[in-house]
Design a protein around this motif. Structure first.
Motif, short mmCIF file in Angstrom:
data_model
loop_
_atom_site.label_atom_id
_atom_site.label_comp_id
_atom_site.label_asym_id
_atom_site.label_seq_id
_atom_site.Cartn_x
_atom_site.Cartn_y
_atom_site.Cartn_z
N GLN A 37 0.82 -1.20 0.00
CA GLN A 37 0.00 0.00 0.00
C GLN A 37 0.86 1.27 0.00
OE1 GLN A 37 -3.54 -0.12 0.05
NE2 GLN A 37 -3.06 -2.25 -0.39
N ILE A 38 0.44 2.24 -0.77
CA ILE A 38 1.09 3.55 -0.74
C ILE A 38 0.67 4.24 0.56
CG2 ILE A 38 1.25 5.81 -1.82
CD1 ILE A 38 0.54 4.42 -4.50
N VAL A 39 1.64 4.74 1.32
CA VAL A 39 1.32 5.46 2.55
C VAL A 39 1.63 6.95 2.44
CG1 VAL A 39 1.46 3.46 4.07
CG2 VAL A 39 3.51 4.86 3.66
N SER A 40 2.46 7.34 1.47
CA SER A 40 2.76 8.74 1.24
C SER A 40 3.11 8.93 -0.22
CB SER A 40 3.93 9.18 2.14
OG SER A 40 4.12 10.57 2.08
N MET A 41 2.69 10.08 -0.78
CA MET A 41 2.92 10.32 -2.20
C MET A 41 3.15 11.80 -2.48
SD MET A 41 0.25 9.82 -5.40
CE MET A 41 0.22 8.05 -5.32
N GLU B 4 3.65 12.37 10.72
CA GLU B 4 4.60 12.73 11.78
C GLU B 4 5.90 11.94 11.72
OE1 GLU B 4 3.98 15.43 13.59
OE2 GLU B 4 1.97 15.57 12.72
N HIS B 5 6.23 11.39 10.55
CA HIS B 5 7.49 10.65 10.38
C HIS B 5 8.37 11.26 9.28
CE1 HIS B 5 6.15 7.50 13.09
NE2 HIS B 5 5.01 7.47 12.42
N GLY B 6 7.93 12.39 8.73
CA GLY B 6 8.73 13.07 7.70
C GLY B 6 8.69 12.44 6.32
N LEU B 7 7.73 11.54 6.09
CA LEU B 7 7.67 10.84 4.80
C LEU B 7 7.46 11.80 3.63
CD1 LEU B 7 5.47 7.75 5.79
CD2 LEU B 7 7.96 7.88 5.61
#
Length: 94
Positions: free
Chosen positions: A53-57, A83-86
């Motif tokens: 799964q894409i979690v950030s784009m 909140e992880h800087g992705l």
């Protein structure tokens, strides 16, 4: 990672997950399925994937880059991965 030809189905699934997180949802402006197809076919896409799964784009257009400039059309992260800087890392990669 930068992907040029990411599956539009994966993009669509991601867009459905983040659609409600924008003050004006993407789906209020355009059809999510069509937008996913457009991004998949024409955009430069940087994504963070967990499992399948894409979690950030970060997605945008770089084909007519002048003076090292591009156009970023979308920056989004699913709420549970924030909140992880992705997204910030993906913008730098873009």
């Amino acid at each position: 990672m930068i992907y040029k030809n990411i599956d539009s189905g994966m993009v669509y699934s991601f867009l459905k997950k983040v659609d409600h997180t924008f003050s004006v949802s993407i789906s209020e402006k355009q059809d999510l399925s069509e937008y996913a197809k457009k991004l998949s076919a024409k955009a430069t896409i940087c994504v963070e994937i967990t499992g399948d799964q894409i979690v950030s784009m970060v997605a945008g257009y770089t084909t007519t880059v002048t003076n090292n400039l591009g156009y970023i059309a979308l920056v989004a992260t699913v709420p549970e991965a924030r909140e992880h800087g992705l997204a910030g890392n993906l913008v730098k990669e873009f």
